[in-house]
Enzyme design. Sequence first.
Site, mmCIF file in Angstrom:
data_model
loop_
_atom_site.group_PDB
_atom_site.id
_atom_site.type_symbol
_atom_site.label_atom_id
_atom_site.label_comp_id
_atom_site.label_asym_id
_atom_site.label_seq_id
_atom_site.Cartn_x
_atom_site.Cartn_y
_atom_site.Cartn_z
ATOM 1 N N ASP A 1 0.826 -1.206 0.000
ATOM 2 C CA ASP A 1 0.000 0.000 0.000
ATOM 3 C C ASP A 1 0.863 1.261 0.000
ATOM 4 O O ASP A 1 2.063 1.229 0.314
ATOM 5 C CB ASP A 1 -0.924 -0.012 1.224
ATOM 6 N N ASP B 1 -10.913 1.888 -3.217
ATOM 7 C CA ASP B 1 -11.419 1.599 -1.875
ATOM 8 C C ASP B 1 -12.941 1.551 -1.844
ATOM 9 O O ASP B 1 -13.528 1.132 -0.842
ATOM 10 C CB ASP B 1 -10.940 2.673 -0.889
#
Length: 702
Positions: A444, A512
């Site tokens: 990430d 997301d």
Amino acid sequence: MLEIGADRRTWLLSGPTSSYALRLTDAGELLHLHWGPRIALADAEALAALPPTPYRPFESPLDGREEYPVEGGPRFTRPALSVRTEERRGTEWTFEGHEAEDGELRLRFRDAGLRITLHYRMRGDVVERRVTLANDGPAPVELLRADSATFTLPEREGFRLSQLHGRWAAESRLVRSGLGYGEQIIGSRRGHTGHQQLPWVALDTDATEEHGEVYGCALAWSGSWRIAVARLPDARVQITGGAGHDDSGLLRLAAGEHWTTPVFAGLWSDGGFGGASRAWHAYQREHVVPDAEDRPVLYNSWEATGFDISEEQQGTLARRAAAVGVELFVVDDGWFGARTGEHAGLGDWRPNPDRFPSGLKPLADYVHALGMRFGIWVEPEMVNPDSDLYRAHPDWVQHRPGRRRTEFRNQLVLNLARQDVQEYLWEQLDGLLSSAPIDYVKWDFNRCFTDPGWPGDPYPQRIWVDHVRALYALVDRLRAAHPQVAFESCSGGGGRIDLGVLGRTDQVWTSDNTDPLDRLAIQHGFSQIHPARVMAAWVTDSPNTQLNGRVSALRFRFVSAMAGVLGVGGDLMRWTEEELAEARAWVELYKEIRPVVQRGDLYRLRPPEGGLSAVQYVLGDETVVLAWLQAQHHGEPAPALRLRGLDPAATYVRRGGDVPRADGTGDGGEDEVHRGAVLLHHGLRTGLRGDLDATVIRLRRV
């Protein structure tokens, strides 16, 4: 295929349907000749023999015709190359020769101590272009701007520009607009690819989804970048792209140093936007993505647990995930250091001793015993001020002297361009991957550059480029040392998606936003350039408490996520036995259709603009259709789906149906579809309650 003219000054690269041609004039000017339908070498030489452009006052005969415009001389267009030394600025280059090896064309030029090599390679119908700049002189050379390529389009009326814009949780939104005179610039000043734009553009005049010429360009770079689309005064169009976001300085090459730009790839297609997409997808599956294996169904624990995790709790989730057919179990944030929230722990990549007293190996072994692979989440480029790493090395973060260190999400960005930071991360991550049987890493990157300073470095601007180069080198090194580990690129969702990171990772986290209806538009835009094989998509809980509170049936959530690499991210501890049984049936169905979805040719049958939307995948004799009914007005008939990519003379038989509904309907039976043209029955309900509905249709040629 690469062909060279008799005088060794005309070069022609050809793919299955297209060609790209360029010419070096007697005056030493490198001119663009052709990019479009496939032509013969004789055609390229005939184009090279055409008389030069007549002189027009206040115009340059080179503008809009040069293959790689440099700064200096009789040029007024945006330069792709801008350099300076202590004595001079700009470029006056001379041609030195060319090489052709393994299908790659290299054209060599020189300007005093600077060697400039232009690289060309044709992969399918995709033209890969990049530039190598090498300093052979005694004095340093500063690269103010070093773009990878300039692509020149043929003269056309009324070009239209397609691009993918967005923001966090609303990435990859497709927009098309007319191209006016002057320049339109897209890019990122954030240190990573960004949620706001993907580094891809397409131009057309009157193309549809399946017909018409489309020119597309995509950049393979995961840092700050810029693509400029310019319509010149004579209506010619040029597309220039490369690393970096402005001309304030990219790199400084000392004596003996060199820099090779990222690839800026171009594609011509006469099959409309769909044909262009299928060509981009085939190119990436064959030449970009490192592992050709079909991606497994994963479960990620984040939305179920947040930071509140333990070895026992993760084991319980793993048992439930295995029971629904999951193949890869991923422990997300919270397993390391003092990471009980987003305020602490980043940088300390050791298992939390309270949560995992014996490290990750016992849980990984348990997950393997359940028949699944094991994965973890990391964010190596970031650090929390509340961490052992930051307390020991506060100088390792990007910062500017005399200024506050900006924190987003309580974290700072490590200066990955530093050699000591690179070695620390290598030791931490190599040790981690050696300590337990880890099969997968979700990598990430949850904040942008805000303080890209490097106190004490003689050329701190290089942090923009060298951070990305160090990231690539670190991932490459880890992959070489741990070839069994698959990697996923994530950046708060779709903030780092490009051909550069895809060359080193197996899939990307698309957004997301896991709401199944919102994802249809995100996935539609994503599919313009990238294949389903790399597009991670999750089934999460309903209502969607993360973003919008929307309620949707498990059926709709699964069919939405099955358009890419299927994952599950809901709290399985709260799912009912009926929901778990239905989920297992969907997972089993996805495994059956997975080869077609992840490897097949994509046809976008109906865009997600309300009402019915659908996509189709074709691989050999197998066809899969995913369809979603978003809304329907009273009295409207059920719309038919016109299939594509099939043999119009063949017969296709429906292979059963999708997962039955709770009332027992929905399995579809065996409906024959003659001549591969129209599917009249799509299995979607047409009630008036306004429920979201979805279906999976499987066809086989007989």
